[in-house]
Design an enzyme around this catalytic site. Sequence first.
Site, short mmCIF file in Angstrom:
data_model
loop_
_atom_site.label_atom_id
_atom_site.label_comp_id
_atom_site.label_asym_id
_atom_site.label_seq_id
_atom_site.Cartn_x
_atom_site.Cartn_y
_atom_site.Cartn_z
CB SER A 420 -0.92 0.02 1.23
OG SER A 420 -0.15 0.01 2.42
CG HIS A 441 -3.21 -0.85 -2.55
ND1 HIS A 441 -3.56 0.44 -2.22
CD2 HIS A 441 -3.30 -1.57 -1.39
CE1 HIS A 441 -3.86 0.50 -0.93
NE2 HIS A 441 -3.70 -0.70 -0.42
CD GLU A 453 -4.53 3.30 -4.63
OE1 GLU A 453 -4.74 4.51 -4.60
OE2 GLU A 453 -3.83 2.70 -3.77
CG ASN A 491 -2.90 4.32 1.85
OD1 ASN A 491 -4.09 4.23 2.09
ND2 ASN A 491 -2.08 3.28 1.94
#
Length: 586
Positions: A420, A441, A453, A491
């Site tokens: 991540s 991800h 992702e 994130n």
Amino acid sequence: MEQEARPPVIGVAGLGSVGESLLRMLYSGGYEVIGIDSDPAALARVDERLKAIRSAAPVARPADGPTLSDDVALLGRADLVVEAVPENLAVKKRLLREFDAVCEPSTVLVTTTSSLPLTQLAVASGRSARTIGLRLLAPPRPGGSVEVVRTAMSSAAAVSALDEVLEGLDLERTAFGARPAADATELVHAFLNRAVALLDLGYADQHSIDTALRLGCGLPAGPFEMLDRIGWETIRSSLAELYANTGNEAFRPAALLEKSAGTASGGRATGRGFHSYDELGARVVPAPRNGDGEDGGLNDVQHIGRVGVLGSGAMACGIAEVMVTAGLPTVLVARSRAKADRARDVVAESLVRAVRKGRISPSRKDAALSLLRSEQDLTALGDCDLVIEAVAEETDLKRSVFARLGQVCQQGALLATTTSSLSVADCADSSGRGSQVLGLHFFNPAPMMKLVELVRTPATSEQTVATARALCARLNKTAIVCQDRTGFIVNHLLFPYLADAIRLLDHPHADVEEIDAAVERGHGFPMGPFRLLDVIGLDVSLAIMERLHKEFVTPDFAAPPLLRDLVADGCLGRKSGQGFRAVAPR
């Protein structure tokens, strides 16, 4: 015979994002509405949208409304007037005095200010007992929340009049409180500002960022959809004031927002925003694109017939479940026989729960489980067309794993990491087959979350990207292609927002429950920041913040000391039963 009381006539002054939304809701609720704006373009735009609404869904509405004009004197017929102009104290005071001059003494005046002193506005209006507030943290929407705000001078009759109008609308009345409302708005506006900054960098386009945040965080709208709905100038002005008051760089308006200063462009209300809008004001969703928007189409893809998953944790088990449910034979490799067997049991238990909840049939559950094999030796991955690594987030461990995968996997097999926030390129370099390595991800829980992702390095081939996109489509997942950079999209935007929320607790007024409630009810987020932190895990959040801060070295990404203290005390969130709240562990 007693004459039936007529419905109140409602005036709305200011037809920007808030005013237009209110006017449409009032009109759809059956009220006679008078809309006032000094901008001819705003009046024409709202008129066209109302015509489109009437033609698209003809229902019983007042035949003589809405009346749209630039003439404030028309508000003399209104029983209640809502002022919905931007947050400028002098402008609001002037308008309220104008309304007082043309309205009947019984007319109630309502201001939509969320940050200006209501008592000052009430006194300036000339009718302090009959001037009250309607706190909106974002433009109103069906099912959204509003707060009726009164001063010590407000009459019960004025409050009752507004309450009666709101009862006819699909709005939930709540009590945010001034400080929690301000805290929530600061958090959300800084979050939106960072999204604009990310767009400015060219890392991803607005559609990708919106999709990533909607699917990755469960938001009802992506950040650019929110920006368009609230209005660029509203956000820019809010940020500029916050920056002037605090000096906090998180509030310095992004360059793209600064360019909008003093212009009419920038939002759904004007029809010119980050997205395109039709005649009803609804967002026009672009057609799906082949490849990643560059030159990677879906024609040149490799066949994926067998998948390997390396790891035995929650993410590895979730990904394995996704693969077998989609009909792909999958081998799951763990560090020991016991861990491999337990991982298979976890997948089986999850499939049983899926049957109970009606998501899959019993026969599909049986078929999926028959496709799953669990092993303890990496050589079992030798005949896989794709191997997905889902081991712990440790750079040295991932490098060693990819070095081994480069040796044991068949020629042409694609290798993916579920990291991540670590470097995908490091994994690619270790494997010796950089063109065939990428990041996938998945979000937890993988069987439920739609987003993946898809992270490419400079060495990742177009065929590898296209193959991964085709696989995601087969899995019924939405793939967002982004470049290899710490935090990717979700994130990178999510964790500074969460860190900002924790830093609010340094102030004595701040309350976890109140801030969460204001973010959820006022801005429509599915979870407030503290509830989300407890779900993610405070230890996981701390680790991600530390990696982000190491990479970007700015205060936005620094882990707050309070978070470190909680983790050191074993308060990890839902998993431990104690985080920012006392919660039942799962």
